[in-house]
Every structure is written in C-alpha cells, then in structure tokens.
Design a protein around this motif. Sequence first.
Motif, PDB file in Angstrom:
ATOM      1  N   LEU A 133     -32.230   4.039  18.584  1.00  0.00           N
ATOM      2  CA  LEU A 133     -31.789   3.362  17.359  1.00  0.00           C
ATOM      3  C   LEU A 133     -31.598   1.862  17.533  1.00  0.00           C
ATOM      4  O   LEU A 133     -31.477   1.135  16.550  1.00  0.00           O
ATOM      5  CB  LEU A 133     -30.467   3.975  16.881  1.00  0.00           C
ATOM      6  N   PHE A 134     -31.563   1.373  18.754  1.00  0.00           N
ATOM      7  CA  PHE A 134     -31.240  -0.032  18.996  1.00  0.00           C
ATOM      8  C   PHE A 134     -32.201  -1.016  18.310  1.00  0.00           C
ATOM      9  O   PHE A 134     -31.742  -1.986  17.714  1.00  0.00           O
ATOM     10  CB  PHE A 134     -31.137  -0.314  20.492  1.00  0.00           C
ATOM     11  N   PRO A 135     -33.515  -0.806  18.362  1.00  0.00           N
ATOM     12  CA  PRO A 135     -34.392  -1.754  17.655  1.00  0.00           C
ATOM     13  C   PRO A 135     -34.100  -1.791  16.144  1.00  0.00           C
ATOM     14  O   PRO A 135     -34.047  -2.873  15.545  1.00  0.00           O
ATOM     15  CB  PRO A 135     -35.800  -1.226  17.933  1.00  0.00           C
ATOM     16  N   TYR A 136     -33.903  -0.645  15.553  1.00  0.00           N
ATOM     17  CA  TYR A 136     -33.594  -0.566  14.120  1.00  0.00           C
ATOM     18  C   TYR A 136     -32.280  -1.278  13.805  1.00  0.00           C
ATOM     19  O   TYR A 136     -32.197  -2.075  12.866  1.00  0.00           O
ATOM     20  CB  TYR A 136     -33.529   0.906  13.701  1.00  0.00           C
ATOM     21  N   LEU A 137     -31.253  -1.018  14.602  1.00  0.00           N
ATOM     22  CA  LEU A 137     -29.958  -1.656  14.377  1.00  0.00           C
ATOM     23  C   LEU A 137     -30.047  -3.168  14.581  1.00  0.00           C
ATOM     24  O   LEU A 137     -29.410  -3.936  13.858  1.00  0.00           O
ATOM     25  CB  LEU A 137     -28.891  -1.049  15.293  1.00  0.00           C
ATOM     26  N   GLY A 138     -30.840  -3.587  15.548  1.00  0.00           N
ATOM     27  CA  GLY A 138     -31.053  -5.012  15.764  1.00  0.00           C
ATOM     28  C   GLY A 138     -31.682  -5.673  14.550  1.00  0.00           C
ATOM     29  O   GLY A 138     -31.270  -6.763  14.131  1.00  0.00           O
ATOM     30  N   GLU A 139     -32.690  -5.017  13.972  1.00  0.00           N
ATOM     31  CA  GLU A 139     -33.336  -5.545  12.761  1.00  0.00           C
ATOM     32  C   GLU A 139     -32.342  -5.672  11.613  1.00  0.00           C
ATOM     33  O   GLU A 139     -32.406  -6.609  10.827  1.00  0.00           O
ATOM     34  CB  GLU A 139     -34.473  -4.616  12.324  1.00  0.00           C
ATOM     35  N   LYS A 140     -31.430  -4.726  11.524  1.00  0.00           N
ATOM     36  CA  LYS A 140     -30.432  -4.708  10.450  1.00  0.00           C
ATOM     37  C   LYS A 140     -29.217  -5.580  10.777  1.00  0.00           C
ATOM     38  O   LYS A 140     -28.295  -5.680   9.979  1.00  0.00           O
ATOM     39  CB  LYS A 140     -29.964  -3.273  10.172  1.00  0.00           C
ATOM     40  N   LYS A 186     -28.767   5.744   9.545  1.00  0.00           N
ATOM     41  CA  LYS A 186     -29.812   5.118   8.726  1.00  0.00           C
ATOM     42  C   LYS A 186     -29.418   5.081   7.255  1.00  0.00           C
ATOM     43  O   LYS A 186     -29.688   4.091   6.569  1.00  0.00           O
ATOM     44  CB  LYS A 186     -31.141   5.831   8.938  1.00  0.00           C
ATOM     45  N   GLU A 187     -28.778   6.111   6.797  1.00  0.00           N
ATOM     46  CA  GLU A 187     -28.340   6.146   5.393  1.00  0.00           C
ATOM     47  C   GLU A 187     -27.349   5.018   5.102  1.00  0.00           C
ATOM     48  O   GLU A 187     -27.479   4.289   4.117  1.00  0.00           O
ATOM     49  CB  GLU A 187     -27.706   7.513   5.102  1.00  0.00           C
ATOM     50  N   TYR A 188     -26.364   4.858   5.963  1.00  0.00           N
ATOM     51  CA  TYR A 188     -25.378   3.790   5.774  1.00  0.00           C
ATOM     52  C   TYR A 188     -25.991   2.409   6.002  1.00  0.00           C
ATOM     53  O   TYR A 188     -25.660   1.458   5.298  1.00  0.00           O
ATOM     54  CB  TYR A 188     -24.169   3.992   6.698  1.00  0.00           C
ATOM     55  N   ALA A 189     -26.881   2.293   6.980  1.00  0.00           N
ATOM     56  CA  ALA A 189     -27.517   0.999   7.253  1.00  0.00           C
ATOM     57  C   ALA A 189     -28.336   0.533   6.059  1.00  0.00           C
ATOM     58  O   ALA A 189     -28.391  -0.661   5.760  1.00  0.00           O
ATOM     59  CB  ALA A 189     -28.394   1.097   8.498  1.00  0.00           C
ATOM     60  N   GLU A 190     -28.939   1.450   5.354  1.00  0.00           N
ATOM     61  CA  GLU A 190     -29.771   1.109   4.194  1.00  0.00           C
ATOM     62  C   GLU A 190     -28.941   0.862   2.940  1.00  0.00           C
ATOM     63  O   GLU A 190     -29.321   0.043   2.107  1.00  0.00           O
ATOM     64  CB  GLU A 190     -30.787   2.232   3.914  1.00  0.00           C
ATOM     65  N   ARG A 191     -27.820   1.545   2.800  1.00  0.00           N
ATOM     66  CA  ARG A 191     -27.114   1.537   1.517  1.00  0.00           C
ATOM     67  C   ARG A 191     -25.766   0.822   1.511  1.00  0.00           C
ATOM     68  O   ARG A 191     -25.143   0.718   0.464  1.00  0.00           O
ATOM     69  CB  ARG A 191     -26.906   2.985   1.058  1.00  0.00           C
ATOM     70  N   SER A 192     -25.300   0.351   2.675  1.00  0.00           N
ATOM     71  CA  SER A 192     -23.968  -0.241   2.717  1.00  0.00           C
ATOM     72  C   SER A 192     -23.991  -1.581   3.434  1.00  0.00           C
ATOM     73  O   SER A 192     -25.031  -2.019   3.919  1.00  0.00           O
ATOM     74  CB  SER A 192     -22.986   0.699   3.429  1.00  0.00           C
ATOM     75  N   GLY A 193     -22.839  -2.181   3.539  1.00  0.00           N
ATOM     76  CA  GLY A 193     -22.690  -3.454   4.227  1.00  0.00           C
ATOM     77  C   GLY A 193     -22.077  -3.322   5.604  1.00  0.00           C
ATOM     78  O   GLY A 193     -21.422  -4.256   6.077  1.00  0.00           O
ATOM     79  N   ILE A 194     -22.271  -2.183   6.283  1.00  0.00           N
ATOM     80  CA  ILE A 194     -21.675  -2.009   7.606  1.00  0.00           C
ATOM     81  C   ILE A 194     -22.198  -3.077   8.560  1.00  0.00           C
ATOM     82  O   ILE A 194     -23.345  -3.516   8.462  1.00  0.00           O
ATOM     83  CB  ILE A 194     -21.916  -0.601   8.205  1.00  0.00           C
ATOM     84  N   PRO A 248     -19.206  12.304   0.955  1.00  0.00           N
ATOM     85  CA  PRO A 248     -19.600  11.578  -0.264  1.00  0.00           C
ATOM     86  C   PRO A 248     -19.935  10.109   0.050  1.00  0.00           C
ATOM     87  O   PRO A 248     -19.090   9.219  -0.083  1.00  0.00           O
ATOM     88  CB  PRO A 248     -18.368  11.711  -1.155  1.00  0.00           C
ATOM     89  N   ILE A 249     -21.159   9.867   0.483  1.00  0.00           N
ATOM     90  CA  ILE A 249     -21.570   8.545   0.952  1.00  0.00           C
ATOM     91  C   ILE A 249     -21.385   7.483  -0.123  1.00  0.00           C
ATOM     92  O   ILE A 249     -20.839   6.414   0.143  1.00  0.00           O
ATOM     93  CB  ILE A 249     -23.024   8.580   1.476  1.00  0.00           C
ATOM     94  N   ASP A 250     -21.827   7.771  -1.349  1.00  0.00           N
ATOM     95  CA  ASP A 250     -21.702   6.772  -2.418  1.00  0.00           C
ATOM     96  C   ASP A 250     -20.251   6.383  -2.656  1.00  0.00           C
ATOM     97  O   ASP A 250     -19.938   5.197  -2.793  1.00  0.00           O
ATOM     98  CB  ASP A 250     -22.333   7.286  -3.722  1.00  0.00           C
ATOM     99  N   GLU A 251     -19.365   7.364  -2.680  1.00  0.00           N
ATOM    100  CA  GLU A 251     -17.938   7.080  -2.885  1.00  0.00           C
ATOM    101  C   GLU A 251     -17.354   6.290  -1.713  1.00  0.00           C
ATOM    102  O   GLU A 251     -16.559   5.365  -1.909  1.00  0.00           O
ATOM    103  CB  GLU A 251     -17.157   8.386  -3.041  1.00  0.00           C
ATOM    104  N   THR A 252     -17.745   6.643  -0.516  1.00  0.00           N
ATOM    105  CA  THR A 252     -17.242   5.964   0.675  1.00  0.00           C
ATOM    106  C   THR A 252     -17.688   4.505   0.684  1.00  0.00           C
ATOM    107  O   THR A 252     -16.874   3.597   0.891  1.00  0.00           O
ATOM    108  CB  THR A 252     -17.733   6.677   1.949  1.00  0.00           C
ATOM    109  N   ILE A 253     -18.964   4.277   0.445  1.00  0.00           N
ATOM    110  CA  ILE A 253     -19.485   2.910   0.418  1.00  0.00           C
ATOM    111  C   ILE A 253     -18.805   2.110  -0.683  1.00  0.00           C
ATOM    112  O   ILE A 253     -18.373   0.974  -0.466  1.00  0.00           O
ATOM    113  CB  ILE A 253     -21.020   2.907   0.237  1.00  0.00           C
ATOM    114  N   SER A 254     -18.688   2.700  -1.850  1.00  0.00           N
ATOM    115  CA  SER A 254     -18.052   2.015  -2.986  1.00  0.00           C
ATOM    116  C   SER A 254     -16.619   1.609  -2.649  1.00  0.00           C
ATOM    117  O   SER A 254     -16.201   0.477  -2.937  1.00  0.00           O
ATOM    118  CB  SER A 254     -18.078   2.927  -4.215  1.00  0.00           C
ATOM    119  N   ALA A 255     -15.873   2.503  -2.025  1.00  0.00           N
ATOM    120  CA  ALA A 255     -14.473   2.215  -1.682  1.00  0.00           C
ATOM    121  C   ALA A 255     -14.381   1.075  -0.676  1.00  0.00           C
ATOM    122  O   ALA A 255     -13.565   0.160  -0.844  1.00  0.00           O
ATOM    123  CB  ALA A 255     -13.808   3.470  -1.121  1.00  0.00           C
ATOM    124  N   PHE A 256     -15.218   1.091   0.351  1.00  0.00           N
ATOM    125  CA  PHE A 256     -15.159   0.027   1.352  1.00  0.00           C
ATOM    126  C   PHE A 256     -15.661  -1.307   0.803  1.00  0.00           C
ATOM    127  O   PHE A 256     -15.113  -2.360   1.123  1.00  0.00           O
ATOM    128  CB  PHE A 256     -15.912   0.426   2.623  1.00  0.00           C
TER     129      PHE A 256
END
Length: 184
Positions: A61-68, A36-44, A5-13
């Motif tokens: 994934l490194f270039p994407y993670l670097g951008e984020k 990618k889902e968490y990188a777009e929707r959360s504050g990780i 449950p990504i939405d619940e997990t993000i909300s809790a954190f």
Amino acid sequence: TIDDPIDETISAFEELKREGYIREYGLSSIRPNVIKEYAERSGIVSIMMQYSILDRRPEELFPYLGEKQISVVTRGSLAKGILTNRALHQVKAAKDGYLSYSSKELAQLRDILQQNYGHTNSLNGLAYHYCLSHSPVASVVAGASSIEQIRQNVKAITDESLAEKELENIARITKNDVYEQHRM
C-alpha cells in the motif's frame, strides 16, 4: 471495517475539522479495502497499521499512500517482542510462530539478523530503523511495559540507520506476504 457507516464517519470528522475541534484525522486499519475507501472519500492524513520486518504486508500500500500524501504510523514494529534482544524462548508470541513464520523460521531469521547487523544495531534498533526507512512511514509507536524497555527503545533509535543495500537484504530474507482478505 467496510461494514461501518463510512459516510457518517467521514461526515462527522469533516464537520469536527470545519468547526475547529480537530486539525486533522486518521484511520487505524490494516484492511486494504477500508484504507482505499477512506483514502478516496475522506480527508485522512494518516493511517496507523501493524508493520514490521516480520509483517511486511503494508508495503503493497505504500506507493498508493505516498501518491495520496497519507502518512503511516506503525504499531507492532517489534512483532510482540520477537524483534528484541530477549531470548526467543522467553517471548510468548514466538512459541507457536508468528503470522506465516514458524517458530523455527523465527529463530533462524533472528540469528541471521543478529549475525549481519548485531555489530551496529540491536534487534530493536534494526526493527525501528527498517520501518522508518520506508516512505510514507512517519512515525513508529514504540510500546513499553517497563522503564528498562523505554531505555532500550531510546537507545535503539540512536542505532545506525540502514543503508539501501541492507534494506534490500532484509527484504530479500524475509517474507513479503500480502493481505489475503479484505481486498477490493
């Protein structure tokens, strides 16, 4: 997983962060779709993932993670002991091969690495420095099951850093597999 449950997990954190119980939070996953889902929707701020000379899949994934501005904490950088100075026949994980490497390929690759870099680096040091030289890798989790392994890990990190040409050569002689599953 993507089924959690990504939405619940993000909300809790996010709530824990707002309330001051935690400063930051991260994710432990190797699945590109989950990352990618968490990188777009959360504050990780970080992702722990398996990464080594023998498992270069995260590099895509490194270039994407670097951008984020999301850092990587690696685990498995010694590839279950394959990238250490232990005799390969003593490394249980190497007997049947490792990921897409056959046991024969592992032996050949270790020989090449030791011939080219053994004069300045232990295999441990080579493995750690390879991982740490890649952006956005911030830290390597170095496991140890004995005092001697702790000593080897400490010594390894004092080995010479790798030059750009050396990194390119290691990348050239190793497999650059990609994640076949868990894609968007």
